[in-house]
Design an enzyme around this catalytic site. Structure first.
Site, PDB file in Angstrom:
ATOM      1  N   LEU A 179       0.903  -1.202   0.025  1.00 31.38           N
ATOM      2  CA  LEU A 179      -0.268   0.121   0.153  1.00 31.38           C
ATOM      3  C   LEU A 179       0.746   1.128  -0.039  1.00 31.38           C
ATOM      4  O   LEU A 179       1.685   1.345   0.742  1.00 31.38           O
ATOM      5  CB  LEU A 179      -0.966   0.073   1.142  1.00 31.38           C
ATOM      6  CG  LEU A 179      -2.104  -1.120   1.220  1.00 31.38           C
ATOM      7  CD1 LEU A 179      -2.828  -0.995   2.566  1.00 31.38           C
ATOM      8  CD2 LEU A 179      -2.776  -0.838   0.095  1.00 31.38           C
ATOM      9  N   LYS A 239       1.060  -3.660   5.954  1.00 32.80           N
ATOM     10  CA  LYS A 239       1.088  -2.339   6.398  1.00 32.80           C
ATOM     11  C   LYS A 239      -0.048  -2.283   7.657  1.00 32.80           C
ATOM     12  O   LYS A 239      -1.056  -2.708   7.688  1.00 32.80           O
ATOM     13  CB  LYS A 239       0.575  -1.374   5.306  1.00 32.80           C
ATOM     14  CG  LYS A 239       0.740   0.086   5.562  1.00 32.80           C
ATOM     15  CD  LYS A 239       0.545   1.001   4.642  1.00 32.80           C
ATOM     16  CE  LYS A 239       0.950   2.416   4.894  1.00 32.80           C
ATOM     17  NZ  LYS A 239       0.907   3.156   3.283  1.00 32.80           N
ATOM     18  N   ARG A 308      36.165  26.661 -18.204  1.00 38.97           N
ATOM     19  CA  ARG A 308      35.992  25.402 -17.787  1.00 38.97           C
ATOM     20  C   ARG A 308      37.455  24.578 -17.808  1.00 38.97           C
ATOM     21  O   ARG A 308      37.669  23.404 -17.157  1.00 38.97           O
ATOM     22  CB  ARG A 308      35.149  24.668 -18.927  1.00 38.97           C
ATOM     23  CG  ARG A 308      35.577  24.799 -20.357  1.00 38.97           C
ATOM     24  CD  ARG A 308      34.912  23.803 -21.305  1.00 38.97           C
ATOM     25  NE  ARG A 308      35.103  24.185 -22.785  1.00 38.97           N
ATOM     26  CZ  ARG A 308      34.919  23.170 -23.692  1.00 38.97           C
ATOM     27  NH1 ARG A 308      34.396  21.645 -23.110  1.00 38.97           N
ATOM     28  NH2 ARG A 308      35.210  23.351 -24.869  1.00 38.97           N
ATOM     29  N   GLU A 356      22.241  11.968 -13.659  1.00 40.68           N
ATOM     30  CA  GLU A 356      22.785  13.076 -12.841  1.00 40.68           C
ATOM     31  C   GLU A 356      22.114  12.968 -11.576  1.00 40.68           C
ATOM     32  O   GLU A 356      22.604  13.674 -10.694  1.00 40.68           O
ATOM     33  CB  GLU A 356      22.249  14.232 -13.490  1.00 40.68           C
ATOM     34  CG  GLU A 356      23.015  15.035 -14.830  1.00 40.68           C
ATOM     35  CD  GLU A 356      22.545  14.049 -16.022  1.00 40.68           C
ATOM     36  OE1 GLU A 356      23.286  14.229 -17.209  1.00 40.68           O
ATOM     37  OE2 GLU A 356      21.518  13.330 -15.917  1.00 40.68           O
ATOM     38  N   PHE A 381      22.003  20.266 -17.271  1.00 41.96           N
ATOM     39  CA  PHE A 381      21.625  18.909 -17.042  1.00 41.96           C
ATOM     40  C   PHE A 381      21.534  18.816 -15.507  1.00 41.96           C
ATOM     41  O   PHE A 381      20.994  17.835 -14.994  1.00 41.96           O
ATOM     42  CB  PHE A 381      22.723  17.991 -17.296  1.00 41.96           C
ATOM     43  CG  PHE A 381      22.626  17.812 -18.983  1.00 41.96           C
ATOM     44  CD1 PHE A 381      21.724  18.403 -19.562  1.00 41.96           C
ATOM     45  CD2 PHE A 381      24.048  17.368 -19.641  1.00 41.96           C
ATOM     46  CE1 PHE A 381      21.899  18.539 -21.197  1.00 41.96           C
ATOM     47  CE2 PHE A 381      24.090  17.566 -20.935  1.00 41.96           C
ATOM     48  CZ  PHE A 381      23.224  18.063 -21.586  1.00 41.96           C
ATOM     49  N   GLN A 417      21.315  22.546 -24.556  1.00 42.48           N
ATOM     50  CA  GLN A 417      22.462  22.503 -23.983  1.00 42.48           C
ATOM     51  C   GLN A 417      22.847  23.630 -23.056  1.00 42.48           C
ATOM     52  O   GLN A 417      23.942  23.632 -22.503  1.00 42.48           O
ATOM     53  CB  GLN A 417      23.692  22.153 -24.947  1.00 42.48           C
ATOM     54  CG  GLN A 417      23.202  21.072 -25.906  1.00 42.48           C
ATOM     55  CD  GLN A 417      23.033  19.911 -25.603  1.00 42.48           C
ATOM     56  OE1 GLN A 417      23.996  19.184 -24.939  1.00 42.48           O
ATOM     57  NE2 GLN A 417      21.901  19.153 -25.433  1.00 42.48           N
TER      58      GLN A 417
END
Length: 615
Positions: A179, A239, A308, A356, A381, A417
């Site tokens: 459940l 449960k 970067r 990710e 991302f 992107q």
């Protein structure tokens, strides 16, 4: 403990779960009752943990992924002697350590916050990776999941990664009570459906009766003796187990029992059984020394280098100086430049592939074990993992996230992107630090400082080359900024960060030839923001123009506005940002189309100066 003793302990855990929820007037006792036998056997026979030394390196790790079943966890802590009965009954009350869903901010035995379902196993994978590949200590990671949360995609990211990494120090216990919150789960008690999925990811699978303490004990023993594979124990449960009127009944999720007193009586009444949890074996952490000298890369002023690239170089240097730094990437290390770290420190580099959520979860798990993780992917991302970032803040996790390929300046790849919402996303996280460097030396300095900060730290990097404008000895304090141009005659102030710093400087040069002096501020620290410098600029020039390669909402412009929210006068503020949906074009064309290149900035400045003269 004998089998009879284990059953008695399980009944006590149920009773105390009912009592805690009844005292609070809220909570999830039925979800706690289904897993009570599993918890009793684990605590009494298989968990190795020193409650007096929660930082003991040899302790097993336990994550209650179904965090709503916190009454069970707190009842188990009471049984272990870590909590008193009086404190148990403060559950969910203001000021109590026993919050509705457990967090490490309140309790030293809780390592990560849970409650957002589907996160316990991914974080557990990070801890298991730490134990196996970094610490090399034979502790076991136990994760108690609910069956409902197996619908989350993050669970299967974690399952695949754990199978691929052969994490035989990881055991997941699934409380298959059929459940969910509003009714039956997708697969109800079809254990084979769950088993087939885990087997597909190379897990060892054990199916068991979750209310037979001897069967549970055998399942846990089997998990402990399995080599080369993680183990999942699929436990069929009820449960609300133990109270006939509520067993396997819908409509009771998240509610105290309607008649707690009679339920407690049916369960055998209040008890005070104590369990002796086994202490871990002596262990020594293998965290490397942090005393190495940091030699950041040096560049010539005027040299073109992408931030970067500077990030990858600085991270590799930081890894040389600090053995507690680890790097993770989402299969884009050749773009984010974490490949530089991987080549120099392969033993502390973790490839998380295109997952990710698992990327951030692994970082959280490693941070909980004392490491300083840097997790990288494209800025766009990281939005997939926002819930993990949010929960990391609740946990107080110290993680460093780096998003590359930010903004329209990436060029031809197009909008899928382009990170255009990331600054807003990370600024909204409680206690976060948000940084956006514009050149190589600034990037290196900020990367090094991030290792010493608390909470969630985010740094944004750019794809294309930009000129080095700072010398290697320049300092960039968190919460600061740099005034790159100023004079007493400045007509307005340009506030920029990252790629737009260079556009603002070019615009300022152009305006100077036209007799329009302007101030330029490099606001590399987006959060916390440099209020003093911004206020001074507003006082001196009367108008601030923010220029950002980001959506207008929540980014640099809003950060600047926050500097004037104390009730004082607010200056004229004009925001230049990305308001269109970009397509494919060169970086230069993208900046121009967005209205954030040097010519567009200069045009906006001219208009503002003309309006100021008319007024």
């Amino acid at each position: 403990m004998t089998s009879s003793d284990l059953s008695t302990l399980a009944q006590q855990l149920r009773v105390d779960s009912v009592r805690a929820a009844a005292a609070a007037g809220s909570g999830h006792p039925t979800s706690s009752m289904s897993a009570a036998d599993l918890m009793a056997v684990l605590m009494a026979r298989h968990l190795h943990y020193d409650f007096d030394r929660p930082d003991h390196p040899g302790n097993d790790r336990f994550i209650l992924s179904k965090g709503h079943a916190s009454p069970l966890l707190y009842a188990a802590y009471k049984a272990a002697g870590a909590l008193t009965d009086d404190e148990l009954l403060t559950f969910r009350k203001e000021g109590s350590r026993l919050q509705g869903h457990p967090t490490p901010r309140a309790l030293p035995w809780v390592e990560v916050a849970t409650g957002s379902l589907g996160q316990g196993l991914p974080v557990g994978v990070g801890m298991a990776l730490s134990g196996k590949r970094l610490e090399r200590i034979p502790y076991r990671v136990w994760v108690l999941c609910g069956d409902s949360e197996l619908a989350e995609g993050s669970v299967w990211e974690a399952a695949e990664h754990a199978g691929y990494e052969h994490l035989d120090n990881l055991t997941v216990i699934v409380d298959v009570n059929r459940l969910g919150q509003r009714g039956p789960t997708r697969h109800e008690w079809n254990l084979k459906a769950y088993a087939d999925r885990f087997k597909a990811f190379d897990w060892h699978v054990v199916e068991t009766d979750g209310h037979d303490v001897d069967a549970i004990d055998r399942a846990f023993q089997e998990a402990g003796s399995t080599a080369g594979q993680p183990t999942v124990i699929l436990a069929r449960t009820l449960k609300g187990r133990g109270v006939a009127s509520i067993e396997n009944r819908e409509g009771l999720h998240g509610k105290p029992l309607p008649d707690a007193e009679s339920a407690i009586e049916e369960l055998g009444g209040v008890r005070d059984v104590r369990v002796e949890v086994r202490k871990p074996a002596a262990a020594r952490t293998l965290h490397a020394e942090r005393a190495g000298h940091l030699e950041l890369p040096r560049h010539e002023v005027g040299e073109d280098i992408a931030t970067r690239d500077a990030y990858g170089q600085a991270l590799a240097a930081l890894g040389t100086a600090r053995g507690d730094v680890v790097a993770l990437d989402g299969e884009v290390g050749d773009s984010t430049r974490t490949e530089y770290f991987a080549k120099e420190h392969p033993d502390r580099y973790f490839e998380c592939y295109i997952a990710e959520q698992q990327l951030v979860a692994s970082a959280v798990g490693m941070a909980a074990r004392g490491w300083v993780p840097y997790a990288s992917t494209f800025a766009a991302f990281l939005t997939r993992a926002h819930d993990f970032v949010r929960m990391a803040a609740i946990s107080g996790a110290g993680i460093n996230l780096v998003g590359s390929h930010a903004g329209v300046a990436i060029g031809e790849d197009g909008p899928s992107q382009m990170g255009l919402e990331d600054l807003a996303m990370f600024r909204a996280v409680h206690g976060s630090t948000v940084l956006y460097p514009c050149d190589a030396h600034q990037t290196g300095r900020l990367i090094a400082q991030m290792a010493e900060l608390d909470g969630v730290r985010y740094l944004r990097t750019s794809r294309g080359n930009t000129p080095v404008i700072y010398g290697p000895g320049e300092e960039f304090p968190i919460g600061g900024s740099k005034v790159l141009r100023s004079s007493d005659a400045d007509r307005l102030t340009l506030v920029a960060a990252g790629v737009t710093v260079h556009e603002a400087l070019a615009a300022a040069e152009l305006l100077e030839t036209e007799g329009i002096p302007v101030r330029v501020i490099d606001l590399y620290s987006v959060k916390p923001v440099d209020r003093r410098t911004l206020r001074e600029a507003a006082t001196r020039t009367g108008c601030l123009v923010t220029v950002e390669d980001h959506r207008e909402e929540g980014g640099l412009g809003d950060a600047v506005l926050d500097a004037f929210t104390d009730g004082g006068p607010v200056p004229r503020l004009v925001r230049l940002a990305v308001r269109t949906m970009p397509g494919s074009a060169s970086p230069e064309e993208q900046l121009r189309a967005a209205g954030i290149d040097a010519q567009s900035i200069a045009a906006a400045a001219r208009l503002l100066v003309e309006e100021g003269v008319v007024r």
